[in-house]
Design a protein around this motif. Structure first.
Motif, PDB file in Angstrom:
ATOM      1  N   VAL A  32      13.248  17.847  -1.420  1.00  0.00           N
ATOM      2  CA  VAL A  32      13.049  16.852  -2.476  1.00  0.00           C
ATOM      3  C   VAL A  32      12.668  15.537  -1.799  1.00  0.00           C
ATOM      4  O   VAL A  32      13.273  15.171  -0.780  1.00  0.00           O
ATOM      5  N   TRP A  33      11.652  14.822  -2.357  1.00  0.00           N
ATOM      6  CA  TRP A  33      11.245  13.532  -1.804  1.00  0.00           C
ATOM      7  C   TRP A  33      10.703  12.646  -2.926  1.00  0.00           C
ATOM      8  O   TRP A  33      10.556  13.078  -4.072  1.00  0.00           O
ATOM      9  N   VAL A  34      10.369  11.386  -2.591  1.00  0.00           N
ATOM     10  CA  VAL A  34       9.825  10.415  -3.540  1.00  0.00           C
ATOM     11  C   VAL A  34       8.375  10.164  -3.175  1.00  0.00           C
ATOM     12  O   VAL A  34       8.055   9.933  -1.994  1.00  0.00           O
ATOM     13  N   LYS A  35       7.494  10.199  -4.189  1.00  0.00           N
ATOM     14  CA  LYS A  35       6.072   9.939  -3.990  1.00  0.00           C
ATOM     15  C   LYS A  35       5.669   8.722  -4.814  1.00  0.00           C
ATOM     16  O   LYS A  35       6.132   8.533  -5.952  1.00  0.00           O
ATOM     17  N   CYS A  36       4.810   7.883  -4.215  1.00  0.00           N
ATOM     18  CA  CYS A  36       4.264   6.729  -4.946  1.00  0.00           C
ATOM     19  C   CYS A  36       3.131   7.230  -5.843  1.00  0.00           C
ATOM     20  O   CYS A  36       2.026   7.501  -5.364  1.00  0.00           O
ATOM     21  N   TYR A  37       3.429   7.430  -7.131  1.00  0.00           N
ATOM     22  CA  TYR A  37       2.433   7.984  -8.049  1.00  0.00           C
ATOM     23  C   TYR A  37       1.293   6.998  -8.268  1.00  0.00           C
ATOM     24  O   TYR A  37       0.122   7.371  -8.249  1.00  0.00           O
ATOM     25  N   SER A  38       1.627   5.711  -8.508  1.00  0.00           N
ATOM     26  CA  SER A  38       0.606   4.679  -8.681  1.00  0.00           C
ATOM     27  C   SER A  38       1.227   3.327  -8.359  1.00  0.00           C
ATOM     28  O   SER A  38       2.449   3.184  -8.260  1.00  0.00           O
ATOM     29  N   HIS A  43      15.929   3.135   6.084  1.00  0.00           N
ATOM     30  CA  HIS A  43      17.255   2.541   6.228  1.00  0.00           C
ATOM     31  C   HIS A  43      18.281   3.459   5.559  1.00  0.00           C
ATOM     32  O   HIS A  43      18.398   3.499   4.332  1.00  0.00           O
ATOM     33  N   VAL A  44      19.004   4.246   6.394  1.00  0.00           N
ATOM     34  CA  VAL A  44      19.959   5.224   5.875  1.00  0.00           C
ATOM     35  C   VAL A  44      21.334   4.573   5.754  1.00  0.00           C
ATOM     36  O   VAL A  44      21.881   4.054   6.733  1.00  0.00           O
ATOM     37  N   ILE A  45      21.909   4.625   4.539  1.00  0.00           N
ATOM     38  CA  ILE A  45      23.244   4.058   4.287  1.00  0.00           C
ATOM     39  C   ILE A  45      24.293   5.163   4.402  1.00  0.00           C
ATOM     40  O   ILE A  45      25.325   4.986   5.057  1.00  0.00           O
ATOM     41  N   THR A  46      24.032   6.304   3.802  1.00  0.00           N
ATOM     42  CA  THR A  46      24.948   7.447   3.855  1.00  0.00           C
ATOM     43  C   THR A  46      24.101   8.720   3.979  1.00  0.00           C
ATOM     44  O   THR A  46      23.046   8.835   3.351  1.00  0.00           O
ATOM     45  N   ASN A  47      24.624   9.690   4.793  1.00  0.00           N
ATOM     46  CA  ASN A  47      23.887  10.953   4.940  1.00  0.00           C
ATOM     47  C   ASN A  47      24.886  12.065   5.255  1.00  0.00           C
ATOM     48  O   ASN A  47      24.884  12.651   6.336  1.00  0.00           O
ATOM     49  N   LYS A  48      25.770  12.395   4.306  1.00  0.00           N
ATOM     50  CA  LYS A  48      26.733  13.469   4.474  1.00  0.00           C
ATOM     51  C   LYS A  48      26.017  14.820   4.419  1.00  0.00           C
ATOM     52  O   LYS A  48      25.229  15.073   3.516  1.00  0.00           O
ATOM     53  N   GLY A  49      26.323  15.662   5.376  1.00  0.00           N
ATOM     54  CA  GLY A  49      25.666  16.969   5.436  1.00  0.00           C
ATOM     55  C   GLY A  49      24.327  16.937   6.140  1.00  0.00           C
ATOM     56  O   GLY A  49      23.706  17.977   6.358  1.00  0.00           O
ATOM     57  N   HIS A  50      23.851  15.727   6.492  1.00  0.00           N
ATOM     58  CA  HIS A  50      22.612  15.552   7.266  1.00  0.00           C
ATOM     59  C   HIS A  50      21.414  16.240   6.611  1.00  0.00           C
ATOM     60  O   HIS A  50      20.582  16.857   7.271  1.00  0.00           O
ATOM     61  N   GLY A  51      21.316  16.133   5.289  1.00  0.00           N
ATOM     62  CA  GLY A  51      20.182  16.740   4.593  1.00  0.00           C
ATOM     63  C   GLY A  51      18.962  15.854   4.538  1.00  0.00           C
ATOM     64  O   GLY A  51      17.831  16.350   4.434  1.00  0.00           O
ATOM     65  N   TYR A  52      19.164  14.504   4.633  1.00  0.00           N
ATOM     66  CA  TYR A  52      18.023  13.588   4.503  1.00  0.00           C
ATOM     67  C   TYR A  52      17.471  13.246   5.884  1.00  0.00           C
ATOM     68  O   TYR A  52      18.215  13.009   6.842  1.00  0.00           O
ATOM     69  N   SER A  53      16.098  13.194   5.995  1.00  0.00           N
ATOM     70  CA  SER A  53      15.414  12.835   7.239  1.00  0.00           C
ATOM     71  C   SER A  53      14.760  11.479   7.068  1.00  0.00           C
ATOM     72  O   SER A  53      13.877  11.307   6.208  1.00  0.00           O
ATOM     73  N   SER A  54      15.193  10.487   7.868  1.00  0.00           N
ATOM     74  CA  SER A  54      14.636   9.135   7.771  1.00  0.00           C
ATOM     75  C   SER A  54      13.241   9.037   8.376  1.00  0.00           C
ATOM     76  O   SER A  54      12.563   8.022   8.199  1.00  0.00           O
ATOM     77  N   SER A  55      12.799  10.072   9.096  1.00  0.00           N
ATOM     78  CA  SER A  55      11.456  10.036   9.685  1.00  0.00           C
ATOM     79  C   SER A  55      10.407  10.617   8.733  1.00  0.00           C
ATOM     80  O   SER A  55       9.288  10.107   8.648  1.00  0.00           O
ATOM     81  N   SER A  56      10.785  11.672   7.977  1.00  0.00           N
ATOM     82  CA  SER A  56       9.818  12.270   7.047  1.00  0.00           C
ATOM     83  C   SER A  56      10.008  11.799   5.616  1.00  0.00           C
ATOM     84  O   SER A  56       9.096  11.933   4.790  1.00  0.00           O
ATOM     85  N   SER A  97       0.857  -1.195   0.000  1.00  0.00           N
ATOM     86  CA  SER A  97       0.000   0.000   0.000  1.00  0.00           C
ATOM     87  C   SER A  97       0.884   1.233   0.000  1.00  0.00           C
ATOM     88  O   SER A  97       2.078   1.155   0.302  1.00  0.00           O
ATOM     89  N   GLY A  98       0.315   2.374  -0.325  1.00  0.00           N
ATOM     90  CA  GLY A  98       1.097   3.609  -0.302  1.00  0.00           C
ATOM     91  C   GLY A  98       0.834   4.510  -1.471  1.00  0.00           C
ATOM     92  O   GLY A  98       1.589   5.444  -1.707  1.00  0.00           O
ATOM     93  N   HIS A  99      -0.214   4.287  -2.237  1.00  0.00           N
ATOM     94  CA  HIS A  99      -0.530   5.110  -3.401  1.00  0.00           C
ATOM     95  C   HIS A  99      -0.778   6.563  -2.978  1.00  0.00           C
ATOM     96  O   HIS A  99      -1.575   6.845  -2.092  1.00  0.00           O
ATOM     97  N   GLY A 100      -0.075   7.485  -3.611  1.00  0.00           N
ATOM     98  CA  GLY A 100      -0.261   8.909  -3.343  1.00  0.00           C
ATOM     99  C   GLY A 100       0.483   9.421  -2.135  1.00  0.00           C
ATOM    100  O   GLY A 100       0.466  10.613  -1.865  1.00  0.00           O
ATOM    101  N   ASN A 101       1.184   8.563  -1.394  1.00  0.00           N
ATOM    102  CA  ASN A 101       1.864   8.989  -0.175  1.00  0.00           C
ATOM    103  C   ASN A 101       3.343   9.217  -0.431  1.00  0.00           C
ATOM    104  O   ASN A 101       3.919   8.722  -1.417  1.00  0.00           O
ATOM    105  N   ILE A 102       3.980   9.972   0.473  1.00  0.00           N
ATOM    106  CA  ILE A 102       5.441  10.105   0.435  1.00  0.00           C
ATOM    107  C   ILE A 102       6.044   8.758   0.812  1.00  0.00           C
ATOM    108  O   ILE A 102       5.663   8.149   1.816  1.00  0.00           O
ATOM    109  N   LEU A 103       7.006   8.310   0.033  1.00  0.00           N
ATOM    110  CA  LEU A 103       7.662   7.042   0.313  1.00  0.00           C
ATOM    111  C   LEU A 103       8.860   7.320   1.211  1.00  0.00           C
ATOM    112  O   LEU A 103       9.784   8.044   0.828  1.00  0.00           O
ATOM    113  N   VAL A 104       8.801   6.778   2.439  1.00  0.00           N
ATOM    114  CA  VAL A 104       9.863   7.003   3.408  1.00  0.00           C
ATOM    115  C   VAL A 104      10.870   5.860   3.307  1.00  0.00           C
ATOM    116  O   VAL A 104      10.486   4.688   3.328  1.00  0.00           O
ATOM    117  N   PHE A 105      12.148   6.209   3.210  1.00  0.00           N
ATOM    118  CA  PHE A 105      13.238   5.233   3.166  1.00  0.00           C
ATOM    119  C   PHE A 105      13.937   5.274   4.523  1.00  0.00           C
ATOM    120  O   PHE A 105      14.834   6.104   4.752  1.00  0.00           O
TER     121      PHE A 105
END
Length: 312
Positions: free
Chosen positions: A287-293, A210-223, A200-208
């Motif tokens: 910038v984020w990833v959305k489940c379009y369909s 499992h963080v492998i690398t995050n230089k500069g701490h720009g990515y949020s694993s919660s949002s 499930s997840g159509h139309g929602n922000i896809l949260v990743f």
């Protein structure tokens, strides 16, 4: 001869006789016996009337005696009350005199004490006035010195302001140089994935998560969103693996606007869709990833569905 004349006259006239019931009747006098009877009756009536008057007088006298006795008693009571009032008045007058004497003494003591205190206050005022004059002289001397010092201070302030301005300019140059150096030397890049599949997840922000690398701490694993720590040109990748011959389409979104999309379409299981986008971002852009369909994506403990980005 005179008595005979009287008797004859009495026999010849008709006499008015007052009866005992108070009524007056006319009775002719015919003989001496009638005359004596008349006189006796008149005497009886007179005596009865006198007795009544005497009894009335005696009663009045008794009433007067009783009144006199009562008046005497009241006079005695009033005399006694007057004596008590005199005694109380005398005692109160003595108390008032004693109090007045004490108040006079206290007033005298206060006057004496006030005079002493007034003298002390006057002496202190004289001393304070002398000190004030001395302080005024010192203040005038210090005022002259302060004027000289103020001129020196103004010169010093001007010199200090010039030095401060020069130091501030140097510090700003140093900080800007250091900041630029840090920004240039600090890399920005991340890779994150999912380690559990979803249907499930159509139309929602896809949260990743499992963080492998995050230089500069720009990515949020919660949002699931990447926030640009500074302006620049960024490259983003997304890879999505569909689950069990399902359709899956993922969008890379820049502040609410979809930029590119993946397409995992096919009859075989585990179809892979991937895409890349280069974006010019300002500081704070997201910038984020959305489940379009689609309904599901596939992954393992080592992520298959991933989201990555870095600063050029």
């Amino acid at each position: 001869m005179w008595s005979r004349f009287v008797l004859g006259f009495l026999l010849a006239i008709t006499t008015l006789i007052t009866e005992s019931d108070g009524e007056t009747v006319k009775t002719p006098l015919k003989s001496k016996a009638d005359i004596f009877t008349l006189l006796l009756n008149q005497e009886t009536l007179i005596r009865s009337s006198l007795e009544k008057k005497v009894i009335g007088l005696v009663k009045d006298v008794l009433d007067m005696k009783e009144t006199i006795v009562n008046n005497k008693k009241e006079i005695i009571y009033l005399k006694h009350e007057n004596q008590e009032l005199k005694a109380k008045s005398i005692k109160q007058l003595k108390d008032v005199k004693i109090r007045m004497t004490a108040m006079k003494k206290e007033n005298h003591d206060l006057q004496v004490g006030s005079g002493r205190q007034l003298k002390i206050v006057k002496d202190e005022c004289v001393s304070l006035n002398n000190e004030i004059r001395s302080l005024q002289t010192k203040f005038q001397h210090h005022a002259k010195e302060s004027k000289l010092l103020s001129a020196d201070v103004k010169e010093s302030k001007k010199t200090q302001e010039k030095l401060s301005s020069a130091i501030s300019s140097l510090m700003d140059f140093r900080n800007s140089t250091s900041l630029r150096k840090n920004l240039i030397e600090t890399p920005v890049g991340f890779t994150a994935g999912v380690t559990s599949s979803s249907r499930s997840g159509h139309g929602n922000i896809l949260v990743f998560p499992h963080v492998i690398t995050n230089k500069g701490h720009g990515y949020s694993s919660s949002s699931g969103k990447f926030t640009a720590p500074r302006a620049g040109t960024y490259v983003f990748f997304v890879t999505g693996v569909s689950s069990s011959s399902q359709y899956l389409a993922l969008d890379i979104v820049h502040d609410g606007v979809s930029k590119v999309r993946t397409d995992s379409t096919g009859f075989a299981r585990y179809q892979t869709g991937t895409n890349l986008v280069v974006l010019n971002l300002k500081r704070g852009n997201r910038v984020w990833v959305k489940c379009y369909s689609g309904q599901s994506y596939w992954t393992h403990s080592v992520p298959l569905t991933t989201f990555s980005g870095f600063l050029l």
